[in-house]
Design a protein around this motif. Structure first.
Motif, short mmCIF file in Angstrom:
data_model
loop_
_atom_site.label_atom_id
_atom_site.label_comp_id
_atom_site.label_asym_id
_atom_site.label_seq_id
_atom_site.Cartn_x
_atom_site.Cartn_y
_atom_site.Cartn_z
N GLU A 4 49.23 88.47 -47.17
CA GLU A 4 47.83 88.39 -47.61
C GLU A 4 47.10 87.26 -46.91
O GLU A 4 45.99 87.44 -46.41
CB GLU A 4 47.75 88.20 -49.12
N LEU A 5 47.72 86.07 -46.84
CA LEU A 5 47.07 84.94 -46.16
C LEU A 5 46.93 85.23 -44.67
O LEU A 5 45.91 84.91 -44.06
CB LEU A 5 47.86 83.65 -46.38
N GLY A 6 47.94 85.83 -44.07
CA GLY A 6 47.87 86.20 -42.66
C GLY A 6 46.73 87.17 -42.40
O GLY A 6 46.02 87.06 -41.40
N ALA A 7 46.55 88.12 -43.29
CA ALA A 7 45.46 89.10 -43.14
C ALA A 7 44.10 88.43 -43.26
O ALA A 7 43.17 88.77 -42.52
CB ALA A 7 45.61 90.21 -44.17
N ILE A 8 43.98 87.49 -44.18
CA ILE A 8 42.72 86.76 -44.32
C ILE A 8 42.41 85.99 -43.04
O ILE A 8 41.31 86.06 -42.50
CB ILE A 8 42.76 85.81 -45.53
N LEU A 9 43.41 85.27 -42.53
CA LEU A 9 43.20 84.48 -41.31
C LEU A 9 42.89 85.37 -40.11
O LEU A 9 42.05 85.03 -39.28
CB LEU A 9 44.44 83.63 -41.02
N ALA A 17 51.37 81.35 -34.66
CA ALA A 17 52.77 81.28 -35.09
C ALA A 17 52.82 81.24 -36.61
O ALA A 17 51.88 80.80 -37.26
CB ALA A 17 53.45 80.05 -34.52
N THR A 18 53.94 81.69 -37.15
CA THR A 18 54.23 81.52 -38.56
C THR A 18 55.62 80.93 -38.68
O THR A 18 56.50 81.20 -37.85
CB THR A 18 54.14 82.85 -39.34
N MET A 28 56.99 73.61 -34.38
CA MET A 28 55.93 74.48 -33.85
C MET A 28 54.71 73.66 -33.48
O MET A 28 54.12 73.83 -32.42
CB MET A 28 55.58 75.55 -34.88
N ALA A 29 54.31 72.73 -34.35
CA ALA A 29 53.11 71.92 -34.08
C ALA A 29 53.31 71.05 -32.85
O ALA A 29 52.39 70.90 -32.04
CB ALA A 29 52.77 71.06 -35.29
N VAL A 36 44.29 74.20 -35.85
CA VAL A 36 44.39 73.95 -37.29
C VAL A 36 45.75 74.46 -37.77
O VAL A 36 46.15 75.56 -37.45
CB VAL A 36 43.27 74.67 -38.07
N LEU A 37 46.43 73.62 -38.55
CA LEU A 37 47.66 74.04 -39.23
C LEU A 37 47.29 74.53 -40.62
O LEU A 37 46.55 73.85 -41.33
CB LEU A 37 48.63 72.88 -39.39
N VAL A 38 47.79 75.68 -41.00
CA VAL A 38 47.63 76.18 -42.36
C VAL A 38 49.02 76.18 -42.96
O VAL A 38 49.91 76.85 -42.44
CB VAL A 38 47.01 77.59 -42.38
#
Length: 118
Positions: A4-9, A17-18, A28-29, A36-38
């Motif tokens: 859901e969060l991925g779809a919003i973004l 990346a996830t 990853m960072a 922006v990191l989420v």
């Protein structure tokens, strides 16, 4: 990150990346330097807060949006002390996630409306 969060973004951002834990977030960072990191605060290994603190100690000051269930004032204050970031409750993510990412990208703070100011 949940689907859901991925779809919003994905509506307005490029998700590069996830990851599933705090140590992977740090790796990853370091490698990708995303705009922006989420991240969630509660993550296996080290928390999202600890991951961001580790990056800051290394001299990398990421712009961050924390997406979390934690609305406790001390947790909110701790997250906001890490720089210009967003703090979004998961219950508010549909409305608040994209504005928080845009604010963080612009170097501004964003706080879900359902969280009282710290």
């Amino acid at each position: 990150m949940s689907r859901e969060l991925g779809a919003i973004l994905a509506q307005d951002c490029e998700v590069v990346a996830t990851v599933n834990d705090g140590l992977a977030l740090v790796r990853m960072a370091r490698e990708m330097h995303p705009d922006v990191l989420v991240t969630d605060i509660s993550m296996p290994g080290i928390t999202g807060l600890q991951a961001v603190e580790s990056l800051i100690e290394e001299g990398y000051a990421p712009r961050v949006v924390f997406v979390t269930v934690h609305a406790e004032p001390q947790v909110v204050r701790h997250a906001l002390s890490l720089g210009q970031c967003g703090y979004v409750l998961k219950a508010d993510a549909v409305e608040d996630l994209l504005p928080a990412v845009h604010a963080a990208a612009a170097g501004q703070r964003y706080l879900s409306a359902s969280i009282p100011p710290p």
